[in-house]
Enzyme design. Structure first.
Site, short mmCIF file in Angstrom:
data_model
loop_
_atom_site.label_atom_id
_atom_site.label_comp_id
_atom_site.label_asym_id
_atom_site.label_seq_id
_atom_site.Cartn_x
_atom_site.Cartn_y
_atom_site.Cartn_z
N TYR A 161 0.83 -1.21 0.00
CA TYR A 161 0.00 0.00 0.00
C TYR A 161 0.86 1.26 0.00
CZ TYR A 161 -3.77 -3.24 1.45
OH TYR A 161 -4.67 -4.28 1.55
N LYS A 212 5.65 -14.30 1.93
CA LYS A 212 5.42 -15.19 0.79
C LYS A 212 6.74 -15.26 0.03
CE LYS A 212 2.93 -17.64 -2.05
NZ LYS A 212 2.46 -18.98 -1.74
N ASP A 245 -0.33 -18.29 2.49
CA ASP A 245 -1.41 -19.21 2.12
C ASP A 245 -1.59 -20.30 3.18
OD1 ASP A 245 1.13 -19.93 1.31
OD2 ASP A 245 0.55 -20.68 -0.67
N ASP A 269 -3.79 -7.26 6.41
CA ASP A 269 -5.13 -6.72 6.17
C ASP A 269 -6.10 -7.88 5.95
OD1 ASP A 269 -7.27 -5.13 5.53
OD2 ASP A 269 -6.44 -4.34 3.66
N ASP A 273 -9.07 -9.72 8.74
CA ASP A 273 -10.50 -9.90 8.48
C ASP A 273 -10.90 -11.35 8.75
OD1 ASP A 273 -10.77 -7.24 7.69
OD2 ASP A 273 -12.07 -7.74 5.99
MG MG Z 1 -9.44 -4.72 5.65
#
Ligand code: MG
Ligand code: NAI
Length: 377
Positions: A161, A212, A245, A269, A273
């Site tokens: 980001y 990763k 993963d 992020d 969730d």
């Molecule tokens: Mg989020």
């Protein structure tokens, strides 16, 4: 006569001189409710914060409301005034709701408001706690109480980001777009140190870092290297590494094997969730955007977004905002008040006073009133 040392004036025994009144700290909080259910949950958060300040009587909280939102953007073309950072730097902390409107593209709203605060204020550590609260249940059939108690540390200033990218040949078949992830040794090192310290402060002293680095062989490999370097300064923390993963599988199948988790901006992020859903609902998950250097105010918000589908219905779960409000108190140095606030929230959850997302039928206002009552009793 020997002069009286200034410090002696604090002594109540010095005749004729009253001890100075101990000054009650008064914290200045900027509230930015913004969009959708943001104003509903921030109102609720302020109600419980005022209740806890009243109950304890040892500190004050003063709120200023900033109308920075998608409505402001639609009226003026900007989410923020030009001097928004100067305005915010005058506060001890920021309580944020959510940003996002159905008629504004999400990348405009997110970059226009939330990221325009987090990144320049160097809130590089995004801390996301997850626990199954009493009276709520995990969708994982075998998850017993206490088995899911995580804190996810998300790098909040660079990575995927970082905002590096662009588009050329817009609209043509050969249109090209880049979205470049930026990883710096400084950025990784500071989030690594923060995560190790947090892991060290928790009873299990376990840190799992997620990358990763099998497929992404530059930035992710730098992450791995820096993590192992910083680990040398924290020999008492048990460190392990997961690929992102495989991490999703471990979170679902072995939640008890995890404690503190650190990952890049994008990975954390997504994982947070998932964590929120595994703990019962996105409606309870808190997040703190911290500047650990304390040069800038930190920002506290629920993880969820503006939830257009339930906006204005009075059914938004305020618990995520209560939890993040408790974390704000802790960051301000009022940990006991934060603990007391969370104990009241847990008591109310235990009684089954909860919103629809948690299987209850209480409204936002009813949950808030119950928590306020619990605090003041
Ligand atoms: Mg989020
Ligand atoms: P969302 O979190 O707003 O909603 C996802 C689902 O969870 C919806 O069904 C919603 O009703 C439910 N939900 C969320 N919070 C809840 C609460 N407190 N109580 C009960 N149910 C709740 O995510 P979505 O739909 O992907 O995004 C909506 C908007 O919010 C978009 O514009 C998005 O960009 C923005 N957003 C903003 C964030 C922020 O300000 N930090 C974070 C995530 C999304």
């Amino acid at each position: 006569m020997a002069p009286i040392a200034l410090s002696a004036l604090n002594e109540p025994s010095v005749e004729g001189i009253a001890p100075p009144a101990v000054r009650k700290p008064a914290y200045k909080i900027a509230s930015i409710p913004a969009d959708g259910i943001g104003p509903e949950v921030v109102d609720a958060g302020i109600a419980v914060l005022k209740a806890i300040a009243k109950k304890r009587g040892t500190f004050e909280l003063n709120f200023d409301h900033l109308d920075w939102s998608s409505d402001r953007y639609k009226q003026t073309g900007s989410y923020l005034p030009e001097n928004h950072l100067d305005i915010l730097r005058a506060y001890d902390a920021i309580l944020f709701g959510a940003v996002g409107a159905p008629d504004v593209p999400d990348h405009i709203s997110l970059w226009g408001l939330r990221l325009a605060i987090c990144q320049p204020l160097q809130q590089y550590a995004n801390v996301r706690r997850t626990r199954v609260l009493p009276g709520t249940s995990s969708p994982l059939a075998n998850c017993k109480p206490g088995q899911l108690d995580w804190v996810i540390v998300r790098e909040n200033s660079e990575g995927e980001y970082a905002g590096q990218g662009g588009r050329s040949h817009t609209g043509h078949d050969h249109e090209v777009a880049t979205e470049v992830a930026i990883f710096t040794r400084t950025g990784i090192r500071r989030i690594a140190r923060f995560a190790f310290q947090l892991a060290q402060s928790r009873p299990r002293k376990m840190l799992t870092f997620v990358t990763k680095s099998n497929a992404q062989r530059s930035g992710m490999v730098l992450w791995d290297e820096v993590m192992y370097e910083v680990a040398k300064d924290f020999p008492d923390v048990k460190l392990d590494h997961m690929l992102v993963d495989a991490m999703t599988v471990r979170m679902v199948l072995h939640p008890e094997s995890l404690d503190t988790i650190v990952a890049t901006n994008l990975h954390a992020d997504i994982l947070s969730d998932l964590a929120a859903a595994l703990a019962g609902s996105i409606g309870i998950a808190p997040t703190a955007n911290l500047d650990p250097s304390r040069k800038n105010p930190s920002m506290f918000e629920p993880i969820h977004g503006s939830a257009f589908d339930i906006t204005g219905k009075g059914i938004a779960n305020p618990v995520a905002t209560f939890w993040t409000a408790a974390e704000m108190l802790e960051w301000l140095g009022e940990k006991e008040a934060g603990d007391q606030l969370m104990a009241a929230v847990e008591e109310v959850c235990k009684k089954g006073i909860k919103t629809r997302d948690l299987g209850g039928n209480a409204t936002t206002k009813e949950v808030t009133a119950a928590v306020v009552q619990e605090i003041l009793k």
